[in-house]
Design a protein around this motif. Structure first.
Motif, PDB file in Angstrom:
ATOM      1  N   GLY A   8       2.239  -8.434  -8.624  1.00 39.31           N
ATOM      2  CA  GLY A   8       1.533  -6.970  -8.640  1.00 39.31           C
ATOM      3  C   GLY A   8       0.824  -6.469  -7.593  1.00 39.31           C
ATOM      4  N   GLY A   9      -0.183  -5.774  -7.780  1.00 34.95           N
ATOM      5  CA  GLY A   9      -1.142  -5.316  -6.707  1.00 34.95           C
ATOM      6  C   GLY A   9      -0.417  -4.477  -5.708  1.00 34.95           C
ATOM      7  N   GLY A  10      -0.887  -3.937  -4.568  1.00 36.38           N
ATOM      8  CA  GLY A  10      -0.578  -3.066  -3.522  1.00 36.38           C
ATOM      9  C   GLY A  10      -1.425  -1.945  -3.232  1.00 36.38           C
ATOM     10  N   LEU A  11      -0.842  -0.851  -2.788  1.00 29.05           N
ATOM     11  CA  LEU A  11      -1.475   0.219  -2.586  1.00 29.05           C
ATOM     12  C   LEU A  11      -1.443   1.214  -3.336  1.00 29.05           C
ATOM     13  CD1 LEU A  11      -3.134   1.927  -0.387  1.00 29.05           C
ATOM     14  CD2 LEU A  11      -0.826   2.490   0.872  1.00 29.05           C
ATOM     15  N   VAL A  12      -2.145   1.971  -3.809  1.00 24.80           N
ATOM     16  CA  VAL A  12      -2.110   3.155  -4.846  1.00 24.80           C
ATOM     17  C   VAL A  12      -3.242   4.396  -4.375  1.00 24.80           C
ATOM     18  CG1 VAL A  12      -3.530   2.120  -6.440  1.00 24.80           C
ATOM     19  CG2 VAL A  12      -1.933   3.735  -7.347  1.00 24.80           C
ATOM     20  N   GLN A  13      -2.986   5.551  -4.845  1.00 24.97           N
ATOM     21  CA  GLN A  13      -3.764   6.505  -4.526  1.00 24.97           C
ATOM     22  C   GLN A  13      -4.931   6.479  -5.715  1.00 24.97           C
ATOM     23  OE1 GLN A  13      -1.750  10.294  -4.383  1.00 24.97           O
ATOM     24  NE2 GLN A  13      -1.992  10.014  -2.126  1.00 24.97           N
ATOM     25  N   ALA A  14      -6.215   6.949  -5.646  1.00 21.33           N
ATOM     26  CA  ALA A  14      -7.299   6.896  -6.430  1.00 21.33           C
ATOM     27  C   ALA A  14      -6.703   7.716  -7.555  1.00 21.33           C
ATOM     28  CB  ALA A  14      -8.478   7.787  -5.855  1.00 21.33           C
ATOM     29  N   GLY A  15      -7.150   7.148  -9.082  1.00 20.67           N
ATOM     30  CA  GLY A  15      -6.809   7.813  -9.992  1.00 20.67           C
ATOM     31  C   GLY A  15      -5.444   7.357 -10.456  1.00 20.67           C
ATOM     32  N   GLY A  16      -4.677   6.454  -9.772  1.00 19.61           N
ATOM     33  CA  GLY A  16      -3.606   5.733 -10.232  1.00 19.61           C
ATOM     34  C   GLY A  16      -3.837   4.423 -10.790  1.00 19.61           C
ATOM     35  N   SER A  17      -2.518   3.817 -11.298  1.00 19.12           N
ATOM     36  CA  SER A  17      -2.573   2.512 -11.972  1.00 19.12           C
ATOM     37  C   SER A  17      -1.856   1.606 -11.344  1.00 19.12           C
ATOM     38  CB  SER A  17      -1.922   2.686 -13.073  1.00 19.12           C
ATOM     39  OG  SER A  17      -2.640   3.693 -14.006  1.00 19.12           O
ATOM     40  N   LEU A  18      -2.058   0.275 -11.459  1.00 20.82           N
ATOM     41  CA  LEU A  18      -1.624  -1.122 -11.013  1.00 20.82           C
ATOM     42  C   LEU A  18      -1.633  -2.089 -12.029  1.00 20.82           C
ATOM     43  CD1 LEU A  18      -2.601  -1.370  -7.330  1.00 20.82           C
ATOM     44  CD2 LEU A  18      -0.217  -0.962  -8.168  1.00 20.82           C
ATOM     45  N   ARG A  19      -0.782  -3.047 -12.181  1.00 22.28           N
ATOM     46  CA  ARG A  19      -0.787  -4.058 -13.220  1.00 22.28           C
ATOM     47  C   ARG A  19      -0.678  -5.283 -12.352  1.00 22.28           C
ATOM     48  NH1 ARG A  19       3.934  -5.991 -17.424  1.00 22.28           N
ATOM     49  NH2 ARG A  19       2.464  -6.525 -19.321  1.00 22.28           N
ATOM     50  N   LEU A  20      -1.555  -6.201 -12.598  1.00 24.51           N
ATOM     51  CA  LEU A  20      -1.388  -7.647 -12.221  1.00 24.51           C
ATOM     52  C   LEU A  20      -0.993  -8.556 -13.071  1.00 24.51           C
ATOM     53  CD1 LEU A  20      -4.562  -7.757 -10.150  1.00 24.51           C
ATOM     54  CD2 LEU A  20      -2.685  -6.931  -9.313  1.00 24.51           C
ATOM     55  N   SER A  21      -0.281  -9.684 -12.887  1.00 26.58           N
ATOM     56  CA  SER A  21       0.333 -10.580 -13.674  1.00 26.58           C
ATOM     57  C   SER A  21      -0.065 -12.007 -13.236  1.00 26.58           C
ATOM     58  CB  SER A  21       1.931 -10.478 -14.036  1.00 26.58           C
ATOM     59  OG  SER A  21       2.123  -9.185 -14.638  1.00 26.58           O
ATOM     60  N   CYS A  22      -0.367 -12.883 -13.912  1.00 23.44           N
ATOM     61  CA  CYS A  22      -0.611 -14.237 -13.576  1.00 23.44           C
ATOM     62  C   CYS A  22      -0.113 -15.290 -14.339  1.00 23.44           C
ATOM     63  CB  CYS A  22      -2.116 -14.550 -13.468  1.00 23.44           C
ATOM     64  SG  CYS A  22      -2.760 -16.147 -12.750  1.00 23.44           S
ATOM     65  N   THR A  23       0.954 -16.038 -14.043  1.00 21.36           N
ATOM     66  CA  THR A  23       1.590 -17.119 -14.669  1.00 21.36           C
ATOM     67  C   THR A  23       1.412 -18.372 -14.531  1.00 21.36           C
ATOM     68  OG1 THR A  23       3.626 -15.549 -15.024  1.00 21.36           O
ATOM     69  CG2 THR A  23       3.951 -17.762 -15.484  1.00 21.36           C
TER      70      THR A  23
END
Length: 116
Positions: A8-23
């Motif tokens: 996950g992670g990356g570049l997003v505009q303010a107000g946006g969403s991202l999802r991180l995962s950890c296995t």
């Protein structure tokens, strides 16, 4: 030992969403807490969120109400849903695991960048 793979992670505009995962893999039977810290340039590492084996959660003050941590026990994976992202959320996010059998383990880190 425990091995962690982050995604996950990356570049997003303010107000946006991202999802991180950890296995987690390896010696997972003793894991009792999974979570994330983050570190921005020139700042100290700070707690983002953590979740215990029983499902108890804790969040850093700056992310309360915007981020949600969850865990899929069957897949030994934790997820961090990040909504309403702000430029000040820009940082490297590190997954970590606390175990009763092994030392605390850290992931390699993933960059989250929020543009204004």
């Amino acid at each position: 030992q425990v091995q962690l793979v982050e995604s996950g992670g990356g570049l997003v505009q303010a107000g946006g969403s991202l999802r991180l995962s950890c296995t987690a893999s390896g010696t997972i039977s003793g894991i009792n807490t999974m979570g994330w810290y983050r570190q921005a340039p020139g700042k100290q590492r700070e707690l983002v969120a953590r979740i215990t084996g029983g499902g108890g959660t804790m969040y850093g003050d700056s992310v309360k109400g915007r981020f949600t941590i969850s865990k899929d026990n069957a897949k030994n994976t934790a997820h961090l849903q990040m909504n309403s992202l702000k430029p000040e959320d820009t940082a490297v996010y590190y997954c970590y695991v606390v175990s009763s059998l092994t030392p605390t383990t850290w992931g390699q880190g993933t960059q989250v960048t929020v543009s204004s």
